[in-house]
Design an enzyme around this catalytic site. Structure first.
Site, PDB file in Angstrom:
ATOM      1  N   ASP A 105       0.858  -1.180   0.000  1.00  0.00           N
ATOM      2  CA  ASP A 105       0.000   0.000   0.000  1.00  0.00           C
ATOM      3  C   ASP A 105       0.896   1.232   0.000  1.00  0.00           C
ATOM      4  O   ASP A 105       1.667   1.437   0.945  1.00  0.00           O
ATOM      5  CB  ASP A 105      -0.866  -0.049   1.282  1.00  0.00           C
ATOM      6  CG  ASP A 105      -1.704   1.187   1.475  1.00  0.00           C
ATOM      7  OD1 ASP A 105      -2.546   1.180   2.387  1.00  0.00           O
ATOM      8  OD2 ASP A 105      -1.528   2.169   0.724  1.00  0.00           O
ATOM      9  N   ILE A 106       0.849   2.019  -1.022  1.00  0.00           N
ATOM     10  CA  ILE A 106       1.784   3.152  -1.186  1.00  0.00           C
ATOM     11  C   ILE A 106       1.636   4.170  -0.046  1.00  0.00           C
ATOM     12  O   ILE A 106       2.594   4.895   0.251  1.00  0.00           O
ATOM     13  CB  ILE A 106       1.571   3.816  -2.558  1.00  0.00           C
ATOM     14  CG1 ILE A 106       2.812   4.631  -2.955  1.00  0.00           C
ATOM     15  CG2 ILE A 106       0.305   4.683  -2.600  1.00  0.00           C
ATOM     16  CD1 ILE A 106       2.853   5.023  -4.409  1.00  0.00           C
ATOM     17  N   ASN A 128      -6.596  12.634 -10.868  1.00  0.00           N
ATOM     18  CA  ASN A 128      -7.293  13.035 -12.106  1.00  0.00           C
ATOM     19  C   ASN A 128      -7.106  14.540 -12.259  1.00  0.00           C
ATOM     20  O   ASN A 128      -6.632  15.210 -11.347  1.00  0.00           O
ATOM     21  CB  ASN A 128      -8.782  12.642 -12.056  1.00  0.00           C
ATOM     22  CG  ASN A 128      -9.501  13.282 -10.901  1.00  0.00           C
ATOM     23  OD1 ASN A 128      -9.578  14.509 -10.804  1.00  0.00           O
ATOM     24  ND2 ASN A 128      -9.980  12.452  -9.999  1.00  0.00           N
ATOM     25  N   GLY A 165      -9.498   4.482  -5.816  1.00  0.00           N
ATOM     26  CA  GLY A 165      -8.180   3.860  -6.012  1.00  0.00           C
ATOM     27  C   GLY A 165      -7.092   4.451  -5.138  1.00  0.00           C
ATOM     28  O   GLY A 165      -7.300   4.792  -3.982  1.00  0.00           O
ATOM     29  N   ASP A 200      -5.723   7.322  -5.403  1.00  0.00           N
ATOM     30  CA  ASP A 200      -6.066   8.727  -5.101  1.00  0.00           C
ATOM     31  C   ASP A 200      -6.877   8.777  -3.803  1.00  0.00           C
ATOM     32  O   ASP A 200      -6.570   9.534  -2.870  1.00  0.00           O
ATOM     33  CB  ASP A 200      -6.881   9.277  -6.280  1.00  0.00           C
ATOM     34  CG  ASP A 200      -6.953  10.797  -6.316  1.00  0.00           C
ATOM     35  OD1 ASP A 200      -7.624  11.321  -7.222  1.00  0.00           O
ATOM     36  OD2 ASP A 200      -6.337  11.450  -5.451  1.00  0.00           O
ATOM     37  N   THR A 245      -3.314   2.081 -14.753  1.00  0.00           N
ATOM     38  CA  THR A 245      -3.716   0.682 -15.032  1.00  0.00           C
ATOM     39  C   THR A 245      -4.926   0.253 -14.207  1.00  0.00           C
ATOM     40  O   THR A 245      -5.314  -0.917 -14.239  1.00  0.00           O
ATOM     41  CB  THR A 245      -2.545  -0.279 -14.744  1.00  0.00           C
ATOM     42  OG1 THR A 245      -2.237  -0.240 -13.341  1.00  0.00           O
ATOM     43  CG2 THR A 245      -1.312   0.082 -15.551  1.00  0.00           C
ATOM     44  N   GLY A 246      -5.512   1.157 -13.482  1.00  0.00           N
ATOM     45  CA  GLY A 246      -6.736   0.821 -12.732  1.00  0.00           C
ATOM     46  C   GLY A 246      -7.943   1.403 -13.444  1.00  0.00           C
ATOM     47  O   GLY A 246      -8.258   1.013 -14.578  1.00  0.00           O
ATOM     48  N   TYR A 258      -8.271   3.894 -15.141  1.00  0.00           N
ATOM     49  CA  TYR A 258      -8.006   4.483 -16.470  1.00  0.00           C
ATOM     50  C   TYR A 258      -7.763   3.445 -17.551  1.00  0.00           C
ATOM     51  O   TYR A 258      -7.548   3.771 -18.714  1.00  0.00           O
ATOM     52  CB  TYR A 258      -6.861   5.496 -16.372  1.00  0.00           C
ATOM     53  CG  TYR A 258      -7.305   6.870 -15.862  1.00  0.00           C
ATOM     54  CD1 TYR A 258      -8.620   7.083 -15.449  1.00  0.00           C
ATOM     55  CD2 TYR A 258      -6.427   7.928 -15.791  1.00  0.00           C
ATOM     56  CE1 TYR A 258      -9.033   8.320 -14.977  1.00  0.00           C
ATOM     57  CE2 TYR A 258      -6.820   9.176 -15.318  1.00  0.00           C
ATOM     58  CZ  TYR A 258      -8.138   9.359 -14.927  1.00  0.00           C
ATOM     59  OH  TYR A 258      -8.551  10.594 -14.464  1.00  0.00           O
TER      60      TYR A 258
HETATM   61  N1  APR Z   1      -1.285   1.566  -3.017  1.00  0.00           N
HETATM   62  C1  APR Z   1      -0.706   1.208  -4.191  1.00  0.00           C
HETATM   63  N2  APR Z   1      -1.396   0.980  -5.317  1.00  0.00           N
HETATM   64  C2  APR Z   1      -2.744   1.098  -5.244  1.00  0.00           C
HETATM   65  C3  APR Z   1      -3.427   1.462  -4.063  1.00  0.00           C
HETATM   66  C4  APR Z   1      -2.636   1.701  -2.914  1.00  0.00           C
HETATM   67  N3  APR Z   1      -3.175   2.042  -1.737  1.00  0.00           N
HETATM   68  N4  APR Z   1      -4.772   1.507  -4.336  1.00  0.00           N
HETATM   69  C5  APR Z   1      -4.915   1.160  -5.631  1.00  0.00           C
HETATM   70  N5  APR Z   1      -3.702   0.915  -6.184  1.00  0.00           N
HETATM   71  C6  APR Z   1      -3.377   0.494  -7.549  1.00  0.00           C
HETATM   72  C7  APR Z   1      -4.472  -0.111  -8.372  1.00  0.00           C
HETATM   73  O1  APR Z   1      -4.672  -1.464  -8.006  1.00  0.00           O
HETATM   74  C8  APR Z   1      -3.865   0.028  -9.758  1.00  0.00           C
HETATM   75  O2  APR Z   1      -2.933  -1.015  -9.968  1.00  0.00           O
HETATM   76  O3  APR Z   1      -3.000   1.658  -8.277  1.00  0.00           O
HETATM   77  C9  APR Z   1      -3.094   1.361  -9.660  1.00  0.00           C
HETATM   78  C10 APR Z   1      -3.756   2.537 -10.356  1.00  0.00           C
HETATM   79  O4  APR Z   1      -5.169   2.423 -10.199  1.00  0.00           O
HETATM   80  P1  APR Z   1      -6.101   3.722  -9.931  1.00  0.00           P
HETATM   81  O5  APR Z   1      -5.915   4.156  -8.537  1.00  0.00           O
HETATM   82  O6  APR Z   1      -7.473   3.361 -10.406  1.00  0.00           O
HETATM   83  O7  APR Z   1      -5.481   4.860 -10.860  1.00  0.00           O
HETATM   84  P2  APR Z   1      -5.661   5.131 -12.421  1.00  0.00           P
HETATM   85  O8  APR Z   1      -5.890   3.887 -13.209  1.00  0.00           O
HETATM   86  O9  APR Z   1      -4.492   6.017 -12.788  1.00  0.00           O
HETATM   87  O10 APR Z   1      -7.022   5.974 -12.498  1.00  0.00           O
HETATM   88  C11 APR Z   1      -7.009   7.266 -11.957  1.00  0.00           C
HETATM   89  O11 APR Z   1      -9.005   6.843 -10.691  1.00  0.00           O
HETATM   90  O12 APR Z   1      -9.088   6.998  -8.431  1.00  0.00           O
HETATM   91  C12 APR Z   1      -9.365   7.668  -9.582  1.00  0.00           C
HETATM   92  O13 APR Z   1      -9.147   9.981  -9.012  1.00  0.00           O
HETATM   93  C13 APR Z   1      -8.535   8.921  -9.721  1.00  0.00           C
HETATM   94  O14 APR Z   1      -9.789   9.652 -11.609  1.00  0.00           O
HETATM   95  C14 APR Z   1      -8.559   9.087 -11.205  1.00  0.00           C
HETATM   96  C15 APR Z   1      -8.452   7.667 -11.715  1.00  0.00           C
END
Ligand code: APR
Length: 180
Positions: free
Chosen positions: A17-18, A31, A39, A41, A129-130, A132
């Site tokens: 968990d980052i 975003n 996610g 964020d 990769t989540g 988006y």
């Molecule tokens: N620590 C590390 N990695 C995480 C965590 C965490 N606590 N939570 C989620 N992730 C991973 C997800 O599993 C994925 O592999 O981060 C990666 C990116 O996923 P997202 O958070 O969905 O980010 P992204 O695909 O860039 O989409 C961004 O999603 O949350 C919204 O506000 C954000 O609109 C923006 C969009």
């Protein structure tokens, strides 16, 4: 953990968990509104507290949002890391909309901003990769390539770069990219 030494700098992959990272800056996959989301964020704002959102709102008031590929910096609030670098990855739209260059820019601009603040360590999530929808293997290759490019620079404050990957599937994709 998997890692690679390059030109005196270290790239490391880890599961986790980052928000728990103890580095100078963690990178948020934000975003363009900078007003938070789900996610990573959502996790960063939840763990870091309202101070981070307040600073994001001030940045938004000053410069509007954060265009994809760009990065802004706030304090880390209640997090162990001193700073959060908020970057915006591309939304995957099939690959014909310059997504690869935008994703590479998100990493490059985050590293450049960390260097501007003379930071030594930085942790990245797997940007885009989540929610988006960026195809994982392609995103991992772009991320690792951009970070290796930074490591080959002669000057620069950053000594340790981490990718903090939330699940094994993502970890394995980054491990494959790191080794190729
Ligand atoms: N620590 C590390 N990695 C995480 C965590 C965490 N606590 N939570 C989620 N992730 C991973 C997800 O599993 C994925 O592999 O981060 C990666 C990116 O996923 P997202 O958070 O969905 O980010 P992204 O695909 O860039 O989409 C961004 O999603 O949350 C919204 O506000 C954000 O609109 C923006 C969009």
């Amino acid at each position: 953990m998997s890692s690679l030494e390059l030109n005196g700098r270290k790239i490391s992959l880890k599961r986790g968990d980052i928000t728990r990272e103890e580095v100078d800056a963690i990178v948020n996959a934000a975003n363009s509104s900078l007003l938070g989301g789900g996610g990573v964020d959502g996790a960063i704002h939840k763990a870091g507290g309202p101070e981070i959102l307040q600073q994001c709102k001030e940045i938004k008031a000053r410069q509007g949002g954060c265009p994809p590929g760009q990065a802004v910096i706030t304090s880390g609030g209640k997090l162990k890391s001193a700073y959060v670098i908020h970057t915006v990855g591309p939304i995957w739209r099939g690959g014909s909309g310059n997504e690869a260059e935008t994703l590479a820019s998100a990493y490059r601009n985050s590293l450049a901003l960390a260097e501007e603040f003379d930071l030594k360590s930085i942790s990245f999530p797997s940007i885009s990769t989540g929610a988006y929808g960026y195809p994982l293997e392609q995103a991992a290759e772009i991320a690792i390539k951009a970070v290796k490019e930074y490591c080959r620079k002669e000057s620069g404050s950053i000594e340790a770069i981490y990718f903090v990957l939330f699940d094994q599937f993502t970890f394995d994709a980054y491990k494959q990219a790191l080794q190729s």
